[in-house]
Design a protein around this motif. Structure first.
Motif, short mmCIF file in Angstrom:
data_model
loop_
_atom_site.label_atom_id
_atom_site.label_comp_id
_atom_site.label_asym_id
_atom_site.label_seq_id
_atom_site.Cartn_x
_atom_site.Cartn_y
_atom_site.Cartn_z
N MET A 1 0.81 -1.22 -0.23
CA MET A 1 0.02 -0.05 -0.11
C MET A 1 0.82 1.34 0.08
SD MET A 1 -3.06 1.05 2.76
CE MET A 1 -3.87 -0.33 2.60
N ARG A 2 0.55 2.19 -0.84
CA ARG A 2 1.47 3.30 -0.70
C ARG A 2 1.26 4.27 0.54
NH1 ARG A 2 -2.36 5.79 -5.08
NH2 ARG A 2 -2.18 7.34 -3.68
N ALA A 3 2.12 4.90 0.83
CA ALA A 3 2.31 5.80 1.91
C ALA A 3 1.36 6.53 2.27
CB ALA A 3 3.66 6.49 2.24
N ASP A 4 0.73 7.13 1.37
CA ASP A 4 -0.55 7.99 1.47
C ASP A 4 -1.81 7.37 1.70
OD1 ASP A 4 -0.40 7.49 -1.13
OD2 ASP A 4 -1.62 9.19 -1.97
N ALA A 5 -1.86 6.26 0.87
CA ALA A 5 -2.94 5.12 1.29
C ALA A 5 -2.90 4.71 2.50
CB ALA A 5 -3.18 4.25 0.17
N GLU A 6 -2.02 4.47 3.08
CA GLU A 6 -1.65 3.67 4.43
C GLU A 6 -2.22 5.05 5.55
OE1 GLU A 6 -1.39 1.60 7.59
OE2 GLU A 6 -1.41 0.81 5.45
N LYS A 7 -1.50 6.15 5.41
CA LYS A 7 -1.95 7.11 6.14
C LYS A 7 -3.57 7.62 6.28
CE LYS A 7 -0.94 12.24 7.09
NZ LYS A 7 -0.72 13.52 6.32
N ASN A 8 -3.93 7.56 5.06
CA ASN A 8 -5.44 7.66 4.97
C ASN A 8 -6.32 6.65 5.76
OD1 ASN A 8 -5.18 10.16 3.58
ND2 ASN A 8 -5.72 9.26 1.55
N ARG A 9 -5.81 5.49 5.63
CA ARG A 9 -6.40 4.16 6.15
C ARG A 9 -6.37 4.50 7.78
NH1 ARG A 9 -5.94 -0.92 8.23
NH2 ARG A 9 -7.55 -2.22 7.43
N SER A 10 -5.01 4.66 8.18
CA SER A 10 -4.85 5.16 9.58
C SER A 10 -5.71 6.30 10.26
CB SER A 10 -3.03 5.08 9.74
OG SER A 10 -2.95 5.26 11.10
N GLN A 11 -5.71 7.08 9.66
CA GLN A 11 -6.44 8.40 10.02
C GLN A 11 -7.83 7.90 10.13
OE1 GLN A 11 -5.55 11.14 11.34
NE2 GLN A 11 -7.52 12.10 11.25
N ILE A 12 -8.40 7.14 9.11
CA ILE A 12 -9.86 6.96 9.13
C ILE A 12 -10.10 5.93 10.29
CG2 ILE A 12 -11.58 5.49 7.89
CD1 ILE A 12 -10.41 6.34 5.19
N LEU A 13 -9.27 4.92 10.55
CA LEU A 13 -9.53 4.29 11.86
C LEU A 13 -9.53 4.91 13.08
CD1 LEU A 13 -7.35 1.10 10.71
CD2 LEU A 13 -9.89 1.31 10.78
N ASN A 14 -8.54 5.95 13.37
CA ASN A 14 -8.39 6.58 14.39
C ASN A 14 -9.52 7.65 14.57
OD1 ASN A 14 -5.84 5.75 15.02
ND2 ASN A 14 -4.71 7.34 14.12
N VAL A 15 -10.13 8.36 13.48
CA VAL A 15 -11.54 9.03 13.52
C VAL A 15 -12.61 8.29 13.67
CG1 VAL A 15 -12.96 10.49 12.27
CG2 VAL A 15 -10.43 10.83 12.17
N THR A 42 -12.70 7.77 -0.79
CA THR A 42 -11.40 7.44 -0.05
C THR A 42 -11.95 6.40 0.88
OG1 THR A 42 -10.47 9.37 -1.10
CG2 THR A 42 -9.41 7.93 0.96
N LEU A 43 -12.86 6.72 1.75
CA LEU A 43 -13.25 6.04 2.89
C LEU A 43 -13.83 4.59 2.41
CD1 LEU A 43 -15.05 6.65 6.26
CD2 LEU A 43 -15.96 4.91 4.65
N LEU A 44 -14.66 4.68 1.44
CA LEU A 44 -15.30 3.42 0.80
C LEU A 44 -14.52 2.67 -0.03
CD1 LEU A 44 -18.79 4.91 -0.37
CD2 LEU A 44 -18.21 3.46 1.70
N ARG A 45 -13.29 3.30 -0.51
CA ARG A 45 -12.10 2.43 -1.27
C ARG A 45 -11.34 1.63 -0.12
NH1 ARG A 45 -10.75 6.11 -4.33
NH2 ARG A 45 -9.37 7.33 -3.13
N HIS A 46 -11.15 2.06 1.17
CA HIS A 46 -10.27 1.22 2.06
C HIS A 46 -11.51 0.27 2.91
CE1 HIS A 46 -6.47 3.22 2.00
NE2 HIS A 46 -7.22 4.32 1.87
#
Length: 186
Positions: A1-15, A42-46
């Motif tokens: 997973m790309r770094a920005d995608a991983e960052k988004n995924r992590s941010q979504i989980l935290n929120v 983006t959320l639905l992609r993850h």
């Protein structure tokens, strides 16, 4: 997973964790995306479904509880390790309404996305119990399945509004039945 995608995924989980804690399981996916600073797409992609988001969120927490058990095994006494982990697992079940039902179902369903994490938590609890039993601080007539069943039952009870206020007392009662000396003595 790309770094920005991983960052988004992590941010979504935290929120999502914070939003669900604040507003319950019915919080809107759109609100989670907005709070995470990402688009709904983006959320639905993850996490294509609410269930997928919950599974990822729960696996993250269950995996943390498994790591915590390993740390407790080597850092404090056996009875205190079991008691600390037990309390933290019950607190986790209180954080997400309905999580105990999902854990109990996933525990016996190898096709569940939660199966591996639930099995690891079960195994971690069994190890903590066995360690306490070997030191004579936990009753010898129970096993990891019994411990998991007690956690599940207690998690269900404190998930009910009529018992929520009594959660600490109920944890004390159950752990008093597990440990050969009372939790206040541990």
């Amino acid at each position: 997973m790309r770094a920005d995608a991983e960052k988004n995924r992590s941010q979504i989980l935290n929120v999502a964790r914070d939003a669900i804690t604040e507003h319950g399981a019915d919080v809107s996916m759109r609100d989670i995306a907005r709070r995470a600073g990402v688009g709904l797409a983006t959320l639905l992609r993850h996490f294509p479904t609410r269930e997928a988001l919950f599974e990822a969120l729960l696996c993250t927490h269950l995996d943390a509880l498994t790591r915590q058990a390993a740390e407790l095994e080597t850092s404090i006494s056996a009875d205190e390790a079991l008691l600390t982990w037990f309390r933290d697992l019950v607190a986790f079940t209180q954080s997400y309404r309905g999580v105990v039902v999902m854990m109990a179902a996933a525990h016996t369903d190898p096709d569940s996305a939660l199966y591996a994490s639930c099995a690891a938590v079960h195994s971690a609890g069994a190890r903590l119990l066995l360690r306490a039993q070997s030191q004579g601080t936990a009753r010898a007539d129970m096993n990891g399945d019994d411990l998991f069943a007690l956690i599940t039952a207690l998690g269900w009870a404190v998930d009910q509004p009529s018992f929520t206020a009594r959660a600490d007392h109920l944890v004390h009662l159950v752990t008093s039945a597990i440990l050969t000396k009372g939790p206040s003595d541990a």
